[in-house]
Design a protein around this motif. Structure first.
Motif, PDB file in Angstrom:
ATOM      1  N   PRO A  12      38.112  31.460  60.457  1.00 19.46           N
ATOM      2  CA  PRO A  12      38.466  31.574  62.329  1.00 19.46           C
ATOM      3  C   PRO A  12      39.557  32.720  62.332  1.00 19.46           C
ATOM      4  CG  PRO A  12      37.870  29.503  61.594  1.00 19.46           C
ATOM      5  CD  PRO A  12      38.366  30.168  60.159  1.00 19.46           C
ATOM      6  N   ALA A  13      40.642  32.769  61.344  1.00 20.28           N
ATOM      7  CA  ALA A  13      42.184  33.430  61.845  1.00 20.28           C
ATOM      8  C   ALA A  13      41.651  34.914  61.413  1.00 20.28           C
ATOM      9  CB  ALA A  13      42.540  32.940  61.072  1.00 20.28           C
ATOM     10  N   LYS A  14      41.093  35.622  60.515  1.00 18.98           N
ATOM     11  CA  LYS A  14      40.434  36.721  60.212  1.00 18.98           C
ATOM     12  C   LYS A  14      39.119  37.384  61.124  1.00 18.98           C
ATOM     13  CE  LYS A  14      42.062  35.844  55.718  1.00 18.98           C
ATOM     14  NZ  LYS A  14      41.409  36.181  54.105  1.00 18.98           N
ATOM     15  N   LEU A  15      38.872  36.494  62.128  1.00 17.34           N
ATOM     16  CA  LEU A  15      37.828  37.439  62.670  1.00 17.34           C
ATOM     17  C   LEU A  15      37.588  37.793  64.047  1.00 17.34           C
ATOM     18  CD1 LEU A  15      35.156  36.814  64.077  1.00 17.34           C
ATOM     19  CD2 LEU A  15      35.599  34.534  65.279  1.00 17.34           C
ATOM     20  N   ASP A  16      39.278  37.746  64.290  1.00 16.48           N
ATOM     21  CA  ASP A  16      39.844  39.303  65.232  1.00 16.48           C
ATOM     22  C   ASP A  16      39.724  40.129  64.965  1.00 16.48           C
ATOM     23  OD1 ASP A  16      39.146  37.086  67.588  1.00 16.48           O
ATOM     24  OD2 ASP A  16      41.295  36.721  67.916  1.00 16.48           O
ATOM     25  N   SER A  17      40.311  40.962  63.659  1.00 18.53           N
ATOM     26  CA  SER A  17      40.436  41.710  63.758  1.00 18.53           C
ATOM     27  C   SER A  17      39.048  43.192  63.076  1.00 18.53           C
ATOM     28  CB  SER A  17      41.210  41.870  62.384  1.00 18.53           C
ATOM     29  OG  SER A  17      41.349  41.164  61.661  1.00 18.53           O
ATOM     30  N   VAL A  18      38.459  41.197  62.751  1.00 18.22           N
ATOM     31  CA  VAL A  18      37.087  42.283  61.980  1.00 18.22           C
ATOM     32  C   VAL A  18      36.126  42.113  63.023  1.00 18.22           C
ATOM     33  CG1 VAL A  18      34.818  41.824  61.153  1.00 18.22           C
ATOM     34  CG2 VAL A  18      37.634  41.287  59.149  1.00 18.22           C
ATOM     35  N   ALA A  19      36.808  41.806  64.334  1.00 20.35           N
ATOM     36  CA  ALA A  19      35.408  41.970  65.269  1.00 20.35           C
ATOM     37  C   ALA A  19      35.719  43.604  65.561  1.00 20.35           C
ATOM     38  CB  ALA A  19      35.714  40.636  66.374  1.00 20.35           C
ATOM     39  N   ASP A  20      37.276  43.282  65.827  1.00 18.79           N
ATOM     40  CA  ASP A  20      37.875  44.862  66.955  1.00 18.79           C
ATOM     41  C   ASP A  20      37.006  46.319  65.929  1.00 18.79           C
ATOM     42  OD1 ASP A  20      39.156  42.852  68.476  1.00 18.79           O
ATOM     43  OD2 ASP A  20      40.719  43.388  67.622  1.00 18.79           O
ATOM     44  N   ALA A  21      37.237  45.809  64.585  1.00 14.03           N
ATOM     45  CA  ALA A  21      37.241  47.046  63.785  1.00 14.03           C
ATOM     46  C   ALA A  21      35.394  47.676  64.168  1.00 14.03           C
ATOM     47  CB  ALA A  21      37.304  46.682  62.351  1.00 14.03           C
ATOM     48  N   LEU A  22      34.537  46.364  64.231  1.00  8.06           N
ATOM     49  CA  LEU A  22      33.145  46.284  64.327  1.00  8.06           C
ATOM     50  C   LEU A  22      32.670  46.857  65.511  1.00  8.06           C
ATOM     51  CD1 LEU A  22      31.930  43.459  62.586  1.00  8.06           C
ATOM     52  CD2 LEU A  22      30.898  45.364  62.157  1.00  8.06           C
ATOM     53  N   SER A  23      33.147  46.590  66.880  1.00  7.29           N
ATOM     54  CA  SER A  23      33.324  47.144  67.999  1.00  7.29           C
ATOM     55  C   SER A  23      33.475  48.171  68.160  1.00  7.29           C
ATOM     56  CB  SER A  23      34.254  46.054  68.872  1.00  7.29           C
ATOM     57  OG  SER A  23      35.046  46.172  69.291  1.00  7.29           O
ATOM     58  N   THR A  24      34.352  48.721  66.753  1.00  3.63           N
ATOM     59  CA  THR A  24      34.876  50.661  67.548  1.00  3.63           C
ATOM     60  C   THR A  24      34.126  51.590  66.700  1.00  3.63           C
ATOM     61  OG1 THR A  24      37.557  49.847  67.800  1.00  3.63           O
ATOM     62  CG2 THR A  24      37.478  52.276  67.169  1.00  3.63           C
ATOM     63  N   GLU A  25      34.294  50.870  65.426  1.00  5.24           N
ATOM     64  CA  GLU A  25      32.780  52.141  64.137  1.00  5.24           C
ATOM     65  C   GLU A  25      31.162  51.559  64.509  1.00  5.24           C
ATOM     66  OE1 GLU A  25      33.310  53.231  59.801  1.00  5.24           O
ATOM     67  OE2 GLU A  25      34.955  51.915  60.396  1.00  5.24           O
ATOM     68  N   ALA A  26      31.238  50.372  64.571  1.00  4.55           N
ATOM     69  CA  ALA A  26      29.930  50.231  64.672  1.00  4.55           C
ATOM     70  C   ALA A  26      29.106  50.917  65.725  1.00  4.55           C
ATOM     71  CB  ALA A  26      29.298  48.546  64.728  1.00  4.55           C
ATOM     72  N   TYR A  36      17.889  54.870  66.319  1.00  2.00           N
ATOM     73  CA  TYR A  36      18.464  53.684  67.114  1.00  2.00           C
ATOM     74  C   TYR A  36      18.570  53.084  68.723  1.00  2.00           C
ATOM     75  CZ  TYR A  36      23.035  51.523  68.450  1.00  2.00           C
ATOM     76  OH  TYR A  36      24.496  50.341  69.281  1.00  2.00           O
ATOM     77  N   ARG A  37      18.166  52.128  69.201  1.00  2.43           N
ATOM     78  CA  ARG A  37      18.348  51.794  70.387  1.00  2.43           C
ATOM     79  C   ARG A  37      18.816  50.563  71.246  1.00  2.43           C
ATOM     80  NH1 ARG A  37      16.886  55.982  70.725  1.00  2.43           N
ATOM     81  NH2 ARG A  37      14.898  56.445  70.425  1.00  2.43           N
ATOM     82  N   GLY A  38      20.455  50.105  70.189  1.00  2.73           N
ATOM     83  CA  GLY A  38      21.273  49.720  71.083  1.00  2.73           C
ATOM     84  C   GLY A  38      21.685  48.336  69.812  1.00  2.73           C
ATOM     85  N   MET A  39      22.848  47.527  70.191  1.00  5.09           N
ATOM     86  CA  MET A  39      23.540  46.838  69.411  1.00  5.09           C
ATOM     87  C   MET A  39      23.623  45.727  70.464  1.00  5.09           C
ATOM     88  SD  MET A  39      27.101  47.960  67.679  1.00  5.09           S
ATOM     89  CE  MET A  39      27.314  46.521  67.315  1.00  5.09           C
ATOM     90  N   GLY A  40      24.103  44.592  69.897  1.00  3.08           N
ATOM     91  CA  GLY A  40      24.864  43.892  70.138  1.00  3.08           C
ATOM     92  C   GLY A  40      25.445  42.898  69.350  1.00  3.08           C
ATOM     93  N   VAL A 196      30.824  40.308  72.365  1.00  2.00           N
ATOM     94  CA  VAL A 196      31.552  40.721  72.214  1.00  2.00           C
ATOM     95  C   VAL A 196      31.486  42.440  73.101  1.00  2.00           C
ATOM     96  CG1 VAL A 196      33.397  42.259  70.227  1.00  2.00           C
ATOM     97  CG2 VAL A 196      32.932  39.902  70.660  1.00  2.00           C
ATOM     98  N   LEU A 197      29.949  42.891  72.527  1.00  2.00           N
ATOM     99  CA  LEU A 197      29.858  44.117  72.651  1.00  2.00           C
ATOM    100  C   LEU A 197      28.374  43.872  72.318  1.00  2.00           C
ATOM    101  CD1 LEU A 197      30.293  47.348  72.576  1.00  2.00           C
ATOM    102  CD2 LEU A 197      29.594  47.191  70.441  1.00  2.00           C
ATOM    103  N   THR A 198      27.750  45.073  73.889  1.00  4.40           N
ATOM    104  CA  THR A 198      26.909  44.855  74.232  1.00  4.40           C
ATOM    105  C   THR A 198      25.939  46.179  74.564  1.00  4.40           C
ATOM    106  OG1 THR A 198      26.086  44.316  76.390  1.00  4.40           O
ATOM    107  CG2 THR A 198      25.327  42.603  74.377  1.00  4.40           C
ATOM    108  N   GLN A 199      25.797  47.062  74.137  1.00  2.00           N
ATOM    109  CA  GLN A 199      24.989  48.826  74.237  1.00  2.00           C
ATOM    110  C   GLN A 199      23.025  48.388  74.245  1.00  2.00           C
ATOM    111  OE1 GLN A 199      26.096  51.830  71.049  1.00  2.00           O
ATOM    112  NE2 GLN A 199      26.669  52.582  71.968  1.00  2.00           N
ATOM    113  N   VAL A 200      23.048  49.168  74.757  1.00  2.00           N
ATOM    114  CA  VAL A 200      21.206  49.819  75.352  1.00  2.00           C
ATOM    115  C   VAL A 200      21.253  51.273  75.224  1.00  2.00           C
ATOM    116  CG1 VAL A 200      19.513  49.669  76.329  1.00  2.00           C
ATOM    117  CG2 VAL A 200      20.776  47.371  76.380  1.00  2.00           C
ATOM    118  N   ILE A 201      20.796  51.567  74.369  1.00  2.00           N
ATOM    119  CA  ILE A 201      20.560  53.264  74.480  1.00  2.00           C
ATOM    120  C   ILE A 201      18.478  53.275  74.643  1.00  2.00           C
ATOM    121  CG2 ILE A 201      20.007  55.063  72.825  1.00  2.00           C
ATOM    122  CD1 ILE A 201      23.189  54.472  73.419  1.00  2.00           C
ATOM    123  N   ARG A 202      18.574  54.006  75.815  1.00  2.00           N
ATOM    124  CA  ARG A 202      17.116  54.284  76.198  1.00  2.00           C
ATOM    125  C   ARG A 202      16.836  55.440  75.700  1.00  2.00           C
ATOM    126  NH1 ARG A 202      16.553  49.382  77.989  1.00  2.00           N
ATOM    127  NH2 ARG A 202      17.556  48.886  80.038  1.00  2.00           N
TER     128      ARG A 202
END
Length: 204
Positions: A12-26, A36-40, A196-202
């Motif tokens: 758990p102590a390493k989760l935030d940094s990975v979640a931040d990286a994913l929310s930026t790069e993914a 591609y039609r979106g992610m969560g 943390v993040l949702t993205q919907v692509i129509r």
């Protein structure tokens, strides 16, 4: 539509940094792929769990994106993850949220069923469970993902905030009891995550 999910557990102590990286790069990496039609992106900060789902308009788009991005996905998750499971699904019933404010939460229910009962499960969720879920305060959308051959499914439901999710538990339990009996399915697990993040692509 079709969905790929990645479920990782770790420190758990390493989760935030990975979640931040994913929310930026993914979102950037995924949006470059055809279909591609979106992610969560969802996390359980207390226990150390991370869930990523990406949505695709067809199976070929999902497959080719996995081949192209598998190595980079592993690199992004590696600093956190002790175990990683990737699954592919058919999005059988979809009621995705149009927009979520910060503070939204997500409940994931894992189901098992006999493969010949797949259509019964889809019908039951679409015609019985989803209309009742829509009547629960704070419910913001939900989907049924299914693997017909393996007899596995997940139901994911969004709520506007953590209080709404907590307040929904009794009502949702009643809906789940009715639906699982009718569809002849077994509930394997119930989990709750911060969104943390949702993205919907129509489609254009």
């Amino acid at each position: 539509m079709y969905v790929r999910t990645t479920y990782a557990t770790g420190d758990p102590a390493k989760l935030d940094s990975v979640a931040d990286a994913l929310s930026t790069e993914a979102p950037r990496l995924l949006s470059e792929r055809p279909g591609y039609r979106g992610m969560g992106l969802f996390v359980d900060r207390e226990l150390g769990k991370l869930l990523v789902g990406s949505w695709w308009e067809d199976e070929e788009s999902r497959r080719t994106s996995d081949e192209a991005l598998r190595e980079r996905r592993a690199e992004l998750i590696a600093p956190f993850a002790h175990s990683v499971a990737t699954d592919n699904w058919e999005a059988a019933v979809v009621s995705r949220p149009e927009a979520l404010e910060p503070g939204a939460w997500f409940r994931l229910v894992r189901l098992e069923f006999e493969p010949p009962d797949a259509d019964l499960l889809v019908e039951t969720f679409r015609d019985t469970a989803l209309p009742k879920l829509r009547g629960i305060p704070g419910f913001a959308g939900g989907s049924l993902l299914i693997d017909r051959a393996k007899g596995r499914a997940t139901v994911g439901a969004f709520y506007t905030d953590r209080n709404a999710l907590a307040a929904s538990r009794s009502a949702v339990a009643a809906v789940r009891a009715e639906a699982t009996a009718k569809a002849r399915v077994i509930t394997r697990s119930i989990e709750e995550f911060e969104v943390v993040l949702t993205q919907v692509i129509r489609p254009s």
